[in-house]
Design a protein around this motif. Structure first.
Motif, PDB file in Angstrom:
ATOM      1  N   GLN A 168      -1.371  32.807  76.053  1.00 62.62           N
ATOM      2  CA  GLN A 168      -0.200  32.905  75.193  1.00 62.62           C
ATOM      3  C   GLN A 168      -0.231  31.797  74.147  1.00 62.62           C
ATOM      4  O   GLN A 168      -0.585  30.672  74.476  1.00 62.62           O
ATOM      5  CB  GLN A 168       1.065  32.775  76.044  1.00 62.62           C
ATOM      6  CG  GLN A 168       1.358  33.980  76.899  1.00 62.62           C
ATOM      7  CD  GLN A 168       1.946  35.139  76.104  1.00 62.62           C
ATOM      8  OE1 GLN A 168       2.383  34.956  74.977  1.00 62.62           O
ATOM      9  NE2 GLN A 168       1.947  36.314  76.666  1.00 62.62           N
ATOM     10  N   PRO A 169       0.078  32.106  72.868  1.00 63.93           N
ATOM     11  CA  PRO A 169       0.708  33.329  72.365  1.00 63.93           C
ATOM     12  C   PRO A 169      -0.258  34.410  71.869  1.00 63.93           C
ATOM     13  O   PRO A 169       0.126  35.263  71.071  1.00 63.93           O
ATOM     14  CB  PRO A 169       1.537  32.802  71.198  1.00 63.93           C
ATOM     15  CG  PRO A 169       0.695  31.690  70.642  1.00 63.93           C
ATOM     16  CD  PRO A 169       0.055  31.043  71.837  1.00 63.93           C
ATOM     17  N   SER A 170      -1.506  34.386  72.296  1.00 60.70           N
ATOM     18  CA  SER A 170      -2.440  35.430  71.893  1.00 60.70           C
ATOM     19  C   SER A 170      -2.051  36.760  72.520  1.00 60.70           C
ATOM     20  O   SER A 170      -1.299  36.814  73.501  1.00 60.70           O
ATOM     21  CB  SER A 170      -3.861  35.050  72.295  1.00 60.70           C
ATOM     22  OG  SER A 170      -4.305  33.925  71.569  1.00 60.70           O
ATOM     23  N   ASP A 171      -2.591  37.846  71.974  1.00 63.07           N
ATOM     24  CA  ASP A 171      -2.251  39.181  72.464  1.00 63.07           C
ATOM     25  C   ASP A 171      -2.657  39.391  73.911  1.00 63.07           C
ATOM     26  O   ASP A 171      -1.991  40.101  74.662  1.00 63.07           O
ATOM     27  CB  ASP A 171      -2.918  40.250  71.596  1.00 63.07           C
ATOM     28  CG  ASP A 171      -2.298  40.331  70.212  1.00 63.07           C
ATOM     29  OD1 ASP A 171      -1.121  39.954  70.075  1.00 63.07           O
ATOM     30  OD2 ASP A 171      -2.982  40.751  69.274  1.00 63.07           O
ATOM     31  N   GLY A 172      -3.786  38.812  74.307  1.00 67.81           N
ATOM     32  CA  GLY A 172      -4.270  38.934  75.674  1.00 67.81           C
ATOM     33  C   GLY A 172      -4.881  37.627  76.117  1.00 67.81           C
ATOM     34  O   GLY A 172      -5.217  36.764  75.301  1.00 67.81           O
ATOM     35  N   GLY A 173      -5.025  37.465  77.430  1.00 70.74           N
ATOM     36  CA  GLY A 173      -5.677  36.274  77.963  1.00 70.74           C
ATOM     37  C   GLY A 173      -7.161  36.528  78.133  1.00 70.74           C
ATOM     38  O   GLY A 173      -7.570  37.619  78.545  1.00 70.74           O
ATOM     39  N   VAL A 174      -7.981  35.532  77.823  1.00 72.09           N
ATOM     40  CA  VAL A 174      -9.431  35.633  77.992  1.00 72.09           C
ATOM     41  C   VAL A 174      -9.897  34.438  78.812  1.00 72.09           C
ATOM     42  O   VAL A 174      -9.504  33.299  78.553  1.00 72.09           O
ATOM     43  CB  VAL A 174     -10.170  35.675  76.642  1.00 72.09           C
ATOM     44  CG1 VAL A 174     -11.686  35.686  76.848  1.00 72.09           C
ATOM     45  CG2 VAL A 174      -9.744  36.903  75.835  1.00 72.09           C
ATOM     46  N   LEU A 175     -10.756  34.713  79.782  1.00 74.03           N
ATOM     47  CA  LEU A 175     -11.218  33.690  80.707  1.00 74.03           C
ATOM     48  C   LEU A 175     -12.730  33.807  80.866  1.00 74.03           C
ATOM     49  O   LEU A 175     -13.258  34.901  81.072  1.00 74.03           O
ATOM     50  CB  LEU A 175     -10.546  33.893  82.073  1.00 74.03           C
ATOM     51  CG  LEU A 175     -10.541  32.734  83.045  1.00 74.03           C
ATOM     52  CD1 LEU A 175      -9.493  31.703  82.612  1.00 74.03           C
ATOM     53  CD2 LEU A 175     -10.219  33.225  84.452  1.00 74.03           C
ATOM     54  N   ARG A 176     -13.426  32.683  80.797  1.00 72.82           N
ATOM     55  CA  ARG A 176     -14.865  32.667  81.071  1.00 72.82           C
ATOM     56  C   ARG A 176     -15.071  32.673  82.579  1.00 72.82           C
ATOM     57  O   ARG A 176     -14.420  31.920  83.307  1.00 72.82           O
ATOM     58  CB  ARG A 176     -15.475  31.401  80.464  1.00 72.82           C
ATOM     59  CG  ARG A 176     -16.969  31.244  80.709  1.00 72.82           C
ATOM     60  CD  ARG A 176     -17.488  29.950  80.112  1.00 72.82           C
ATOM     61  NE  ARG A 176     -16.820  28.794  80.716  1.00 72.82           N
ATOM     62  CZ  ARG A 176     -16.997  27.549  80.322  1.00 72.82           C
ATOM     63  NH1 ARG A 176     -17.765  27.281  79.287  1.00 72.82           N
ATOM     64  NH2 ARG A 176     -16.364  26.547  80.931  1.00 72.82           N
ATOM     65  N   ILE A 177     -15.984  33.525  83.056  1.00 69.84           N
ATOM     66  CA  ILE A 177     -16.258  33.554  84.493  1.00 69.84           C
ATOM     67  C   ILE A 177     -17.673  33.099  84.820  1.00 69.84           C
ATOM     68  O   ILE A 177     -17.987  32.864  85.991  1.00 69.84           O
ATOM     69  CB  ILE A 177     -16.011  34.960  85.088  1.00 69.84           C
ATOM     70  CG1 ILE A 177     -16.984  35.990  84.519  1.00 69.84           C
ATOM     71  CG2 ILE A 177     -14.577  35.398  84.877  1.00 69.84           C
ATOM     72  CD1 ILE A 177     -16.949  37.321  85.258  1.00 69.84           C
ATOM     73  N   ASP A 178     -18.535  32.982  83.812  1.00 65.72           N
ATOM     74  CA  ASP A 178     -19.920  32.562  84.047  1.00 65.72           C
ATOM     75  C   ASP A 178     -20.305  31.562  82.962  1.00 65.72           C
ATOM     76  O   ASP A 178     -20.453  31.917  81.794  1.00 65.72           O
ATOM     77  CB  ASP A 178     -20.853  33.779  84.014  1.00 65.72           C
ATOM     78  CG  ASP A 178     -22.283  33.435  84.438  1.00 65.72           C
ATOM     79  OD1 ASP A 178     -22.645  32.239  84.411  1.00 65.72           O
ATOM     80  OD2 ASP A 178     -23.040  34.358  84.772  1.00 65.72           O
ATOM     81  N   GLU A 179     -20.455  30.304  83.356  1.00 64.35           N
ATOM     82  CA  GLU A 179     -20.749  29.262  82.370  1.00 64.35           C
ATOM     83  C   GLU A 179     -22.128  29.437  81.749  1.00 64.35           C
ATOM     84  O   GLU A 179     -22.349  29.035  80.607  1.00 64.35           O
ATOM     85  CB  GLU A 179     -20.634  27.885  83.034  1.00 64.35           C
ATOM     86  CG  GLU A 179     -19.225  27.527  83.461  1.00 64.35           C
ATOM     87  CD  GLU A 179     -19.123  26.115  84.005  1.00 64.35           C
ATOM     88  OE1 GLU A 179     -20.044  25.310  83.731  1.00 64.35           O
ATOM     89  OE2 GLU A 179     -18.145  25.825  84.699  1.00 64.35           O
ATOM     90  N   GLU A 180     -23.076  30.000  82.483  1.00 66.80           N
ATOM     91  CA  GLU A 180     -24.441  30.125  81.962  1.00 66.80           C
ATOM     92  C   GLU A 180     -24.541  31.182  80.872  1.00 66.80           C
ATOM     93  O   GLU A 180     -25.168  30.965  79.832  1.00 66.80           O
ATOM     94  CB  GLU A 180     -25.407  30.459  83.102  1.00 66.80           C
ATOM     95  CG  GLU A 180     -25.590  29.320  84.099  1.00 66.80           C
ATOM     96  CD  GLU A 180     -26.628  29.664  85.149  1.00 66.80           C
ATOM     97  OE1 GLU A 180     -27.282  30.733  85.036  1.00 66.80           O
ATOM     98  OE2 GLU A 180     -26.794  28.864  86.092  1.00 66.80           O
ATOM     99  N   THR A 181     -23.933  32.339  81.098  1.00 64.70           N
ATOM    100  CA  THR A 181     -24.065  33.439  80.137  1.00 64.70           C
ATOM    101  C   THR A 181     -22.896  33.536  79.178  1.00 64.70           C
ATOM    102  O   THR A 181     -23.004  34.183  78.138  1.00 64.70           O
ATOM    103  CB  THR A 181     -24.193  34.781  80.885  1.00 64.70           C
ATOM    104  OG1 THR A 181     -22.965  35.040  81.587  1.00 64.70           O
ATOM    105  CG2 THR A 181     -25.352  34.750  81.872  1.00 64.70           C
ATOM    106  N   GLY A 182     -21.762  32.928  79.521  1.00 61.15           N
ATOM    107  CA  GLY A 182     -20.568  33.070  78.693  1.00 61.15           C
ATOM    108  C   GLY A 182     -19.801  34.349  78.950  1.00 61.15           C
ATOM    109  O   GLY A 182     -18.850  34.672  78.231  1.00 61.15           O
ATOM    110  N   ARG A 183     -20.201  35.087  79.994  1.00 57.57           N
ATOM    111  CA  ARG A 183     -19.493  36.328  80.331  1.00 57.57           C
ATOM    112  C   ARG A 183     -18.041  36.011  80.665  1.00 57.57           C
ATOM    113  O   ARG A 183     -17.733  34.997  81.291  1.00 57.57           O
ATOM    114  CB  ARG A 183     -20.163  37.022  81.518  1.00 57.57           C
ATOM    115  CG  ARG A 183     -19.444  38.285  81.996  1.00 57.57           C
ATOM    116  CD  ARG A 183     -20.152  38.901  83.184  1.00 57.57           C
ATOM    117  NE  ARG A 183     -21.409  39.523  82.769  1.00 57.57           N
ATOM    118  CZ  ARG A 183     -21.503  40.759  82.285  1.00 57.57           C
ATOM    119  NH1 ARG A 183     -20.408  41.497  82.140  1.00 57.57           N
ATOM    120  NH2 ARG A 183     -22.669  41.262  81.944  1.00 57.57           N
ATOM    121  N   GLY A 184     -17.145  36.907  80.252  1.00 59.28           N
ATOM    122  CA  GLY A 184     -15.731  36.663  80.501  1.00 59.28           C
ATOM    123  C   GLY A 184     -14.952  37.926  80.746  1.00 59.28           C
ATOM    124  O   GLY A 184     -15.487  39.048  80.688  1.00 59.28           O
TER     125      GLY A 184
END
Length: 762
Positions: free
Chosen positions: A461-477
């Protein structure tokens, strides 16, 4: 110590068939009680009656919604099921997101407890949904909280809201879980019945998935976590009340609130303990203890297994003296889990629990019988077929009737309302809307949450959605968004549910992620009201049909009925949560403009005169009528695909979806979030009012670098997506200048947008 002569054992029940039992006070109907007697071939014991009453409640059994919820399964295609590792019926849905990763997520409600005791109601709502995620074998990584209250200036809202927000923040912050999304909505219909919905997301490797089942004769049942007390007893409050006469901690006892009491620090330790147990391969099956406590955990584990189960209640660690079997089985004391463990692993299991200072006790074992048998001081007090408790409760086909007043509300079009026409009137409306409770900044709320703990939050917040990184090596989120406009659903439950999905889907896409799965929390009035059941039926079908068209499955969710004050139900509120995936979080799309000087502002999608259920109609006329905006799911899908393509190719520098408040509100928010002015020029020949305040769906405002404008618009045109150039970002201007309408300094907009909630709640 309980007087054994007073224990209502199975033998005692057989010999006293005519004993009066308070089944009605426990929420059971006459025919339901008769069915229990038929199943057992006798009257139930007090403990059995307690189990059936809580497990056959609306909250646990879904007895009024089952006949409609099955439509989700009927509309889920094989292609939609391919990525699902666990779906409806499990503690939480699980989807395979690739590279060996799986994500589990779910929405649930804790509405009524949060009205009675706002802080603990909200806190234990968070704790309960987190344990659902833990029970799947995952590490919880984030929470979100869709909240709804009565009028913002109502005295009771000032009692409830601060406590709820503090409870959500207090529990989540102590767990170290970032709060990355949610909503705060105010409406008269929620006065006396706030909606406190909680969402949790967890991640795991695919091979770490755990399910709730008790299989393997001789496997041990281990209860671990907090001790069991008298808090949270609701279903058996009548049986329990006769024994409350003192202090729980001493020789006597006092009546404790039916709202559970949470301890986030105990839950944090429980999370880490569970993860170590999973990693060591010490768990065969697992179930959290939430609603209905041990009644639920034991019956569901046994029901999903391949045999029976024996439980000795004497072994349950208690924190109150003199608890009865019914109380122990129905207590909803928090921070507890129940595991099925191979006998050869019990010592290792206990050692892990000791290392984390978590109380763990063997309370029973899996048998080769067919029944769930529960003993208390060597007396058999429960002897039931577990499926009859957990999965074979009543199923009601409640009357469904479209209310006659529906035609009246649809006929009351918002398009006939008086509207601003002069520049001064439009300017005043923009500011008034920005400062209104449902459109103003939520910073007063979200600043009480830790949105960035653990360092993996990319957007919140206040972005439209939340984004979270789940893999530090690849940057996948992953990305999540929750949405529902109950005003739309009141006007048209079928379309309103689809609009809720469309907005959450669009919000996830606006972050640069690909929507992959859905969860929901369906909040409605009494199922005994045919008009409410019509709303529910239509909303379920609308959501299911829309998911099928978009190709993303409903993986699970929650139904919350009886949300009403007196005979007046809340507006139908099917909250939809959408999960998305993003292969590299560094290409996430921010919400605020101004990342590059002179960005071009493009409005994607079409704008029509659609004001039914709009915030403009609410704020300026207190009006609810007409029809909601038209939903075009094919357009939503195309819109998401184009935004994602633009994100991957570096053609979009900012994006913000259009929803409540329309283009005017999107311009206000994207300018203030980016701390950048903008010069806006509406297309020639359009009605400025309609373009600024219409809430047509399927629209996103994007900022495009000047060097990418032609390439991006060519892509839109080639794929048939309408677009219009509406302005440019102008950091030097420090105002929102809408040509021929208004030139409003950002400072004045910020004062309007950010000042409302602090003034109301201090």
């Amino acid at each position: 110590m309980t007087n054994l002569a007073k224990v209502d054992s199975v033998d005692h029940a057989k010999s006293t068939p005519d004993v009066d039992q308070p089944f009605r006070e426990l929420g059971l109907k006459d025919d339901e009680y008769a069915r229990i007697r038929e199943i057992l071939g006798r009257r139930p014991t007090e403990a059995e009656l307690a189990m059936y009453s809580v497990m056959w409640s609306e909250h646990c059994s879904y007895k009024s919604s089952k006949v409609h919820l099955k439509y989700f399964g009927e509309t889920t295609t094989d292609e939609m099921r391919e990525k699902m590792l666990a779906g409806i019926g499990e503690n939480a849905g699980v989807v395979d997101i690739g590279d060996g990763w799986a994500v589990t997520f779910k929405l649930e409600s804790h509405n009524h407890p949060s009205y009675v005791e706002p802080y603990q109601g909200a806190a234990t709502g968070v704790g309960g949904i987190v344990r659902d995620i833990m029970a799947m074998g995952a590490r919880p990584v984030a929470v979100a909280d869709p909240l709804r209250f009565g009028p913002a200036d109502a005295p009771d809202t000032k009692r409830v809201l601060p406590g709820v927000v503090a409870g959500v923040g207090g529990y989540g912050n102590c767990l170290g879980l970032p709060n990355i999304g949610g909503e705060v909505v105010f409406d008269e219909c929620y006065a006396g019945n706030p909606l406190v919905n909680a969402m949790c997301v967890g991640v795991m490797k695919v091979e770490d998935l755990h399910l709730a089942h008790a299989s393997g004769k001789g496997n041990k049942i281990i209860l671990f976590g907090a001790r069991t007390g008298l808090d949270g007893i609701g279903g058996v409050s009548v049986l329990a009340s006769e024994t409350f006469d003192g202090d729980e901690s001493g020789g006597g006892r006092k009546k404790l609130p039916s709202v559970q009491v949470g301890d986030p620090f105990a839950e944090k330790v429980l999370i880490e303990c569970c993860l170590e147990l999973y990693h060591a391969g010490l768990v065969v099956g697992i179930q959290d203890l939430g609603g209905a406590g041990l009644s639920c955990a034991t019956s569901e584990l046994a029901s999903a297994g391949d045999g029976g189960m024996r439980v000795d209640l004497d072994q349950v660690p208690l924190r109150a003296t003199g608890m009865t079997p019914a109380e122990i089985l129905s207590s909803e004391s928090q921070e507890r889990m129940c595991a099925v463990v191979d006998p050869s692993n019990v010592d290792a299991f206990m050692e892990v629990c000791r290392r984390w200072d978590v109380t763990a006790t063997v309370i029973g074992e899996v048998t080769d019988g067919e029944n769930l048998e529960i003993f208390w001081h060597d007396e058999l007090v429960v002897d039931v077929p577990p499926r009859t408790v957990a999965h074979q409760g009543p199923v009601y086909e409640r009357p469904v009737e479209r209310p006659a007043e529906q035609d009246l509300i649809v006929a009351d079009s918002a398009n006939t309302l008086a509207r601003p026409s002069t520049s001064d009137e439009l300017r005043e409306t923009i500011l008034r809307m920005a400062a209104s409770p449902n459109l103003c900044s939520r910073a007063w709320v979200t600043d009480q949450y830790d949105r960035y703990v653990r360092g993996n939050t990319v957007l919140a917040q206040p972005s439209d959605g939340g984004v979270l990184r789940i893999d530090e090596e690849t940057g996948r989120g992953i990305a999540v968004a929750t949405d529902c406009n109950a005003r739309y659903t009141r006007l048209d439950p079928y379309a309103g549910a689809q609009l809720a999905l469309a907005e959450a889907y669009r919000n996830v896409a606006t972050t640069g992620a690909t929507p992959v799965a859905v969860t929901n929390c369906l909040n409605f009035g009494s199922p005994e009201d045919p008009a409410v059941m019509w709303q529910f039926q239509q909303a379920v079908r609308g959501l299911a049909d829309a998911c099928q068209e978009l190709g993303i499955p409903v993986t699970g969710g929650n139904v919350s009925f009886y949300n009403q004050t007196g005979a007046k139900p809340i507006l139908p509120t099917p909250v939809v949560g959408v999960l998305g995936t993003i292969d590299d979080v560094t290409r996430r799309i921010p919400t605020g403009i101004g990342g590059e000087e002179g960005e071009t502002l493009l409005l994607l999608g079409e704008t029509h005169e659609e004001l039914g259920g709009s915030e403009w109609a609410r704020v300026t006329h207190d009006h609810l009528g007409g029809v909601p905006p038209k939903v075009d799911l094919a357009r939503e899908k195309l819109l998401a695909e184009i935004v994602l393509a633009g994100s991957r190719d570096g053609m979009i520098s900012a994006a913000h979806d259009l929803s409540e408040g329309g283009l005017a509100q999107a311009l206000v928010e994207t300018a203030l979030i980016g701390e950048c002015g903008a010069r806006v020029v509406l297309p020639e020949g359009v009605d400025p009012f309609v373009w600024l305040f219409s809430e047509s769906a399927g629209r996103i405002l994007v900022a495009v670098p000047r060097t990418e404008e032609l390439r991006f618009t060519d892509m839109c045109s080639a794929r048939g997506l309408p677009w219009a150039k509406v302005g440019v970002a102008d950091a030097g201007a420090q105002s929102l200048d809408i040509q021929d309408v208004a030139d409003i300094p950002l400072a004045e907009l910020r004062e309007a947008w950010e000042g409302t909630l602090p003034k109301l709640f201090g």
